[in-house]
Design a protein around this motif. Structure first.
Motif, PDB file in Angstrom:
ATOM      1  N   LEU A  78       0.834  -1.228   0.073  1.00 52.66           N
ATOM      2  CA  LEU A  78       0.104  -0.188   0.065  1.00 52.66           C
ATOM      3  C   LEU A  78       0.867   1.129  -0.208  1.00 52.66           C
ATOM      4  CD1 LEU A  78      -2.794  -1.091   2.573  1.00 52.66           C
ATOM      5  CD2 LEU A  78      -3.224  -0.663   0.143  1.00 52.66           C
ATOM      6  N   ALA A  79       1.905   1.181   0.725  1.00 49.19           N
ATOM      7  CA  ALA A  79       2.888   2.292   0.824  1.00 49.19           C
ATOM      8  C   ALA A  79       3.582   2.647  -0.652  1.00 49.19           C
ATOM      9  CB  ALA A  79       4.013   2.440   1.964  1.00 49.19           C
ATOM     10  N   ALA A  80       3.977   1.447  -1.374  1.00 53.28           N
ATOM     11  CA  ALA A  80       4.350   1.565  -2.776  1.00 53.28           C
ATOM     12  C   ALA A  80       3.391   2.290  -3.743  1.00 53.28           C
ATOM     13  CB  ALA A  80       5.052   0.288  -3.245  1.00 53.28           C
ATOM     14  N   ARG A  81       2.302   1.760  -3.494  1.00 58.87           N
ATOM     15  CA  ARG A  81       0.761   2.287  -4.247  1.00 58.87           C
ATOM     16  C   ARG A  81       0.803   3.586  -4.356  1.00 58.87           C
ATOM     17  NH1 ARG A  81      -4.719  -1.096  -4.775  1.00 58.87           N
ATOM     18  NH2 ARG A  81      -3.435  -2.278  -6.084  1.00 58.87           N
ATOM     19  N   PHE A  82       0.733   4.078  -3.278  1.00 57.27           N
ATOM     20  CA  PHE A  82       0.335   5.610  -2.767  1.00 57.27           C
ATOM     21  C   PHE A  82       1.500   6.336  -2.545  1.00 57.27           C
ATOM     22  CE2 PHE A  82      -3.509   3.207  -0.916  1.00 57.27           C
ATOM     23  CZ  PHE A  82      -4.320   3.814  -1.696  1.00 57.27           C
ATOM     24  N   GLY A  83       3.001   5.792  -2.800  1.00 57.75           N
ATOM     25  CA  GLY A  83       4.056   6.727  -2.638  1.00 57.75           C
ATOM     26  C   GLY A  83       4.202   7.184  -1.426  1.00 57.75           C
ATOM     27  N   VAL A  84       3.912   6.553  -0.322  1.00 60.99           N
ATOM     28  CA  VAL A  84       4.254   7.067   1.180  1.00 60.99           C
ATOM     29  C   VAL A  84       4.862   6.363   1.930  1.00 60.99           C
ATOM     30  CG1 VAL A  84       1.808   8.667   0.856  1.00 60.99           C
ATOM     31  CG2 VAL A  84       1.843   6.431   1.841  1.00 60.99           C
ATOM     32  N   SER A  85       5.060   6.721   3.236  1.00 62.11           N
ATOM     33  CA  SER A  85       5.771   5.681   4.185  1.00 62.11           C
ATOM     34  C   SER A  85       4.635   4.875   4.760  1.00 62.11           C
ATOM     35  CB  SER A  85       6.355   6.778   5.113  1.00 62.11           C
ATOM     36  OG  SER A  85       5.316   7.290   6.006  1.00 62.11           O
ATOM     37  N   ARG A  86       5.375   3.823   5.370  1.00 61.95           N
ATOM     38  CA  ARG A  86       4.425   2.987   6.127  1.00 61.95           C
ATOM     39  C   ARG A  86       3.645   3.651   7.252  1.00 61.95           C
ATOM     40  NH1 ARG A  86       7.339  -2.726   7.284  1.00 61.95           N
ATOM     41  NH2 ARG A  86       5.456  -3.143   8.188  1.00 61.95           N
ATOM     42  N   GLY A  87       4.228   4.533   7.792  1.00 66.27           N
ATOM     43  CA  GLY A  87       3.640   5.131   9.072  1.00 66.27           C
ATOM     44  C   GLY A  87       2.275   5.791   8.548  1.00 66.27           C
ATOM     45  N   THR A  88       2.293   6.379   7.501  1.00 69.65           N
ATOM     46  CA  THR A  88       1.096   7.102   6.674  1.00 69.65           C
ATOM     47  C   THR A  88      -0.001   6.144   6.362  1.00 69.65           C
ATOM     48  OG1 THR A  88       2.635   9.036   5.803  1.00 69.65           O
ATOM     49  CG2 THR A  88       0.212   8.782   4.998  1.00 69.65           C
ATOM     50  N   VAL A  89       0.262   5.108   5.649  1.00 72.95           N
ATOM     51  CA  VAL A  89      -0.585   3.943   5.710  1.00 72.95           C
ATOM     52  C   VAL A  89      -1.295   3.383   6.696  1.00 72.95           C
ATOM     53  CG1 VAL A  89      -0.780   1.527   4.779  1.00 72.95           C
ATOM     54  CG2 VAL A  89       0.647   3.221   3.257  1.00 72.95           C
ATOM     55  N   ARG A  90      -0.042   3.285   7.835  1.00 78.21           N
ATOM     56  CA  ARG A  90      -0.795   2.774   9.113  1.00 78.21           C
ATOM     57  C   ARG A  90      -1.993   3.882   9.600  1.00 78.21           C
ATOM     58  NH1 ARG A  90       4.038   2.119  11.439  1.00 78.21           N
ATOM     59  NH2 ARG A  90       4.299   0.187  10.209  1.00 78.21           N
ATOM     60  N   GLN A  91      -1.454   5.171   9.655  1.00 77.27           N
ATOM     61  CA  GLN A  91      -2.673   6.098  10.025  1.00 77.27           C
ATOM     62  C   GLN A  91      -4.089   5.901   8.949  1.00 77.27           C
ATOM     63  OE1 GLN A  91       0.174   9.676   9.582  1.00 77.27           O
ATOM     64  NE2 GLN A  91      -1.099  10.210  11.405  1.00 77.27           N
ATOM     65  N   ALA A  92      -3.925   5.644   8.107  1.00 81.20           N
ATOM     66  CA  ALA A  92      -4.982   5.506   6.949  1.00 81.20           C
ATOM     67  C   ALA A  92      -5.740   4.233   7.457  1.00 81.20           C
ATOM     68  CB  ALA A  92      -4.622   5.482   5.741  1.00 81.20           C
ATOM     69  N   VAL A  93      -5.138   3.291   7.771  1.00 78.27           N
ATOM     70  CA  VAL A  93      -5.698   2.122   8.125  1.00 78.27           C
ATOM     71  C   VAL A  93      -6.302   1.932   9.578  1.00 78.27           C
ATOM     72  CG1 VAL A  93      -5.376  -0.446   8.467  1.00 78.27           C
ATOM     73  CG2 VAL A  93      -4.288   0.499   6.467  1.00 78.27           C
ATOM     74  N   ALA A  94      -5.716   2.668  10.472  1.00 76.72           N
ATOM     75  CA  ALA A  94      -6.377   2.909  11.589  1.00 76.72           C
ATOM     76  C   ALA A  94      -7.513   3.784  11.700  1.00 76.72           C
ATOM     77  CB  ALA A  94      -5.377   3.827  12.536  1.00 76.72           C
ATOM     78  N   ALA A  95      -8.062   4.443  10.670  1.00 82.18           N
ATOM     79  CA  ALA A  95      -9.012   5.116  10.764  1.00 82.18           C
ATOM     80  C   ALA A  95     -10.370   4.304  10.242  1.00 82.18           C
ATOM     81  CB  ALA A  95      -9.094   6.350   9.675  1.00 82.18           C
ATOM     82  N   LEU A  96      -9.689   3.382   9.463  1.00 84.14           N
ATOM     83  CA  LEU A  96     -10.897   2.366   8.812  1.00 84.14           C
ATOM     84  C   LEU A  96     -11.228   1.171   9.776  1.00 84.14           C
ATOM     85  CD1 LEU A  96      -9.963   3.926   6.121  1.00 84.14           C
ATOM     86  CD2 LEU A  96     -10.282   1.507   5.007  1.00 84.14           C
ATOM     87  N   THR A  97     -10.205   0.959  10.802  1.00 83.62           N
ATOM     88  CA  THR A  97     -10.388  -0.053  11.741  1.00 83.62           C
ATOM     89  C   THR A  97     -11.254   0.703  12.804  1.00 83.62           C
ATOM     90  OG1 THR A  97      -8.118  -0.677  11.540  1.00 83.62           O
ATOM     91  CG2 THR A  97      -9.333  -1.251  13.748  1.00 83.62           C
ATOM     92  N   SER A  98     -11.029   1.982  13.148  1.00 84.04           N
ATOM     93  CA  SER A  98     -11.974   2.647  14.226  1.00 84.04           C
ATOM     94  C   SER A  98     -13.331   2.706  13.588  1.00 84.04           C
ATOM     95  CB  SER A  98     -11.408   4.072  14.466  1.00 84.04           C
ATOM     96  OG  SER A  98     -11.563   4.862  13.468  1.00 84.04           O
ATOM     97  N   GLU A  99     -13.587   2.729  12.246  1.00 80.43           N
ATOM     98  CA  GLU A  99     -14.902   2.962  11.656  1.00 80.43           C
ATOM     99  C   GLU A  99     -15.470   1.364  11.604  1.00 80.43           C
ATOM    100  OE1 GLU A  99     -14.494   4.856   8.098  1.00 80.43           O
ATOM    101  OE2 GLU A  99     -13.285   6.528   9.038  1.00 80.43           O
TER     102      GLU A  99
END
Length: 276
Positions: free
Chosen positions: A33-54
């Protein structure tokens, strides 16, 4: 301007809504996911945490995250839990177990849960609420194979669905629903805070795993002034069957490919309404 992790979270939500990630499927690993979006794993982890909380995805230690629901109206091919539905509306789900006991499986239990007669099945009466206001009584019978995991869940757990995924890896996938109206008896009236004989919306359902293994069957009774249902279908896609007698309307279970016996499953949208 939205932060990058918020943008990624929204892109993932849309991908789930489009069923690029089906319920029960796994998200790509963080590195991909980090490679697909061109971001760090930490940024992906923040995005995924939002979906988990929902409540859209769940995670277990040492395993990849699994899709539990989408933001669409609840459909008969995708079972959104009460807690997931509440979060999608910005409400807080509450719950408490009124009673929990093992009883020998009856003929009805045996047929619905595909278990032998007389084998102990777990019966749970659970009161559910929105922001602390009682709106739903769930009378659920759990199959013997999943009952021990249910029994270990604390009485006030807001989301049994997510806990069963976290503890046992279980994903509820398909269901059969029978919808009608009943009058509140003495126990229903007391627990839901309504007058005796008040109309309640009843949904009787059997839910299974993606493999078709029955997990539970339940008699759910909603306060009619708090929740309503709408069924969306079309002339070409109509899985809703009208009946006379005890069952007002029924919907057949979805098939393994996400369709139904008569076309795509209609959306079942249950909405909270302001109480008078």
């Amino acid at each position: 301007m939205a932060a990058r992790h918020e943008e990624i979270a929204e892109e993932l939500r849309r991908a789930i809504d489009r069923e690029e990630y089906a319920v029960g499927s796994r998200l790509l690993p963080e590195t991909e996911l980090a490679a697909r979006f061109g971001v760090s794993r930490g940024t992906v982890r923040q995005a995924v945490a939002a979906l988990t909380s929902e409540g859209l995805i769940g995670s277990r230690q040492g395993a990849r995250r699994v899709v539990l629901a989408s933001r669409r109206s609840q459909s008969f091919a995708e079972l959104r839990s009460f807690a997931q539905w509440a979060r999608a509306m910005g409400r807080t789900a509450t719950g408490r177990v009124v009673s929990s006991e093992y009883r020998p499986a009856t003929a009805q239990d045996s047929v619905r849960l595909q278990m032998p007669l007389g084998v102990p099945a777990l019966h749970v009466l659970r009161l559910r609420g929105l922001d602390g206001e009682p709106v739903l009584l769930e009378r659920t019978v759990y199959a013997d194979w999943i009952a021990p995991a249910v029994e270990r869940i604390e009485a006030d757990c807001p989301s049994v669905t997510q806990r069963l995924f976290a503890d046992a890896g279980l994903v509820f996938a398909y269901g059969e629903h029978l919808i009608d109206a009943v009058a509140a008896g003495a126990q229903d009236a007391e627990l839901l805070g309504v007058r005796r004989t008040s109309p309640l919306l009843r949904v009787r359902r059997v839910t299974t795993t993606r493999e078709g293994r029955p997990v539970e069957w339940s008699d759910d009774r909603y306060r009619s002034d708090a929740v309503s249902f709408s069924v969306h279908n079309s002339i070409g896609n109509n899985a809703l069957a009208r009946q006379t007698g005890p069952g007002a309307a029924s919907v057949s279970p979805a098939t393994a490919d996400g369709g139904s016996g008569t076309g795509a499953a209609p959306d079942l949208d249950h909405r909270a309404q302001a109480s008078p």
